[in-house]
Design a protein around this motif. Structure first.
Motif, PDB file in Angstrom:
ATOM      1  N   LEU A  93       0.822  -1.206   0.000  1.00  0.00           N
ATOM      2  CA  LEU A  93       0.000   0.000   0.000  1.00  0.00           C
ATOM      3  C   LEU A  93       0.863   1.265   0.000  1.00  0.00           C
ATOM      4  CD1 LEU A  93      -2.937  -0.913   2.410  1.00  0.00           C
ATOM      5  CD2 LEU A  93      -3.096  -0.348  -0.023  1.00  0.00           C
ATOM      6  N   GLU A  94       1.931   1.250   0.794  1.00  0.00           N
ATOM      7  CA  GLU A  94       2.848   2.396   0.817  1.00  0.00           C
ATOM      8  C   GLU A  94       3.480   2.603  -0.551  1.00  0.00           C
ATOM      9  OE1 GLU A  94       5.714   1.730   3.911  1.00  0.00           O
ATOM     10  OE2 GLU A  94       4.206   1.845   5.501  1.00  0.00           O
ATOM     11  N   THR A  97       0.973   3.959  -2.997  1.00  0.00           N
ATOM     12  CA  THR A  97       0.707   5.367  -2.711  1.00  0.00           C
ATOM     13  C   THR A  97       1.792   6.258  -3.300  1.00  0.00           C
ATOM     14  OG1 THR A  97      -0.472   4.791  -0.686  1.00  0.00           O
ATOM     15  CG2 THR A  97       0.324   7.051  -0.863  1.00  0.00           C
ATOM     16  N   ALA A 100       1.238   6.265  -7.078  1.00  0.00           N
ATOM     17  CA  ALA A 100       0.017   6.961  -7.489  1.00  0.00           C
ATOM     18  C   ALA A 100       0.162   8.477  -7.415  1.00  0.00           C
ATOM     19  CB  ALA A 100      -1.168   6.504  -6.640  1.00  0.00           C
ATOM     20  N   TYR A 101       0.804   8.972  -6.375  1.00  0.00           N
ATOM     21  CA  TYR A 101       0.902  10.415  -6.183  1.00  0.00           C
ATOM     22  C   TYR A 101       2.092  11.063  -6.873  1.00  0.00           C
ATOM     23  CZ  TYR A 101      -2.938  10.539  -2.851  1.00  0.00           C
ATOM     24  OH  TYR A 101      -4.182  10.477  -2.270  1.00  0.00           O
ATOM     25  N   ARG A 114      10.312   5.646   0.862  1.00  0.00           N
ATOM     26  CA  ARG A 114       9.945   4.669   1.898  1.00  0.00           C
ATOM     27  C   ARG A 114      11.087   4.366   2.848  1.00  0.00           C
ATOM     28  NH1 ARG A 114       8.375  -0.475   0.653  1.00  0.00           N
ATOM     29  NH2 ARG A 114       7.355  -0.482   2.676  1.00  0.00           N
ATOM     30  N   THR A 148       0.488   3.856 -12.310  1.00  0.00           N
ATOM     31  CA  THR A 148      -0.687   3.050 -12.004  1.00  0.00           C
ATOM     32  C   THR A 148      -1.417   2.697 -13.305  1.00  0.00           C
ATOM     33  OG1 THR A 148      -2.000   5.055 -11.654  1.00  0.00           O
ATOM     34  CG2 THR A 148      -1.020   4.016  -9.692  1.00  0.00           C
ATOM     35  N   LEU A 164      -7.950  11.118  -6.507  1.00  0.00           N
ATOM     36  CA  LEU A 164      -7.203  10.661  -5.329  1.00  0.00           C
ATOM     37  C   LEU A 164      -7.399  11.672  -4.203  1.00  0.00           C
ATOM     38  CD1 LEU A 164      -3.795   9.486  -6.851  1.00  0.00           C
ATOM     39  CD2 LEU A 164      -5.466   8.068  -5.666  1.00  0.00           C
ATOM     40  N   LEU A 167      -3.229  14.590   0.051  1.00  0.00           N
ATOM     41  CA  LEU A 167      -2.347  14.182   1.147  1.00  0.00           C
ATOM     42  C   LEU A 167      -2.335  15.307   2.161  1.00  0.00           C
ATOM     43  CD1 LEU A 167       0.659  12.653  -0.820  1.00  0.00           C
ATOM     44  CD2 LEU A 167      -1.114  11.449   0.431  1.00  0.00           C
TER      45      LEU A 167
END
Length: 180
Positions: A93-94, A97, A100-101, A114, A148, A164, A167
């Motif tokens: 998921l991280e 993310t 995606a962003y 990360r 993505t 989305l 953030l």
């Protein structure tokens, strides 16, 4: 060709195609102006929104796809004896993310954000079809970049990446600005 016939033909093509397809390709297949196909898509979308319809017409960017309404998903799964996809791990998921962003991004960028090796997460997301290679970056070594996919949009119920959620600051920095 009558509008009802055009709508029925568009519906049949979307059903048979299975994957998202653009209005331009539908128009080309039907040998009709794109404006007529877009009218048929709008009409079909309204028809699918009725409570008695088990289908919905998804708009994925500039492409369209016929899909089962979420409310009927469990029954469809049982009928098809589908195995439920394993949920994504926290690491996946991280990674998703970050992609995606910030897409398109390299594996090195993902790992920098990360702070850990992300090879396994990237491989798993590629296997699930949630991300894909987006080409090579114009950097030393020409690293592969990732973005993505339409499958990502479908899984998360989005029409485009613009949907989305923003953030938000976690409050740790006290700046009140959205994270970039």
């Amino acid at each position: 060709m009558e509008q009802a016939t055009i709508e029925a033909a568009v519906e049949a093509i979307l059903f048979a195609h299975g994957e998202p397809i653009g209005a331009d390709k539908l128009a080309n297949a039907l040998e009709l102006p794109q404006s007529l196909v877009e009218q048929a898509l709008a009409s079909l979308r309204l028809r699918c929104q009725r409570p008695e319809s088990g289908l919905e017409l998804l708009r994925l960017g500039e492409r369209w796809q016929l899909a089962t309404k979420n409310a009927y998903g469990s029954w469809v799964s049982r009928a098809l004896e589908s195995r439920r996809a394993a949920p994504l791990s926290q690491a996946a998921l991280e990674t998703l993310t970050v992609i995606a962003y910030n897409q398109p991004v390299s594996r090195a960028f993902i790992e920098q954000v990360r702070g850990v090796d992300s090879s396994s997460s990237v491989s798993g997301l590629l296997e699930k079809g949630l991300i894909e290679e987006a080409g090579r970056l114009d950097l030393p070594g020409r690293p592969v970049s990732f973005r993505t996919t339409d499958q990502f949009l479908r899984v998360f119920g989005l029409s485009s990446l613009a949907e989305l959620p923003p953030l938000h600051d976690t409050g740790e920095t006290g700046t009140g600005e959205a994270l970039k």
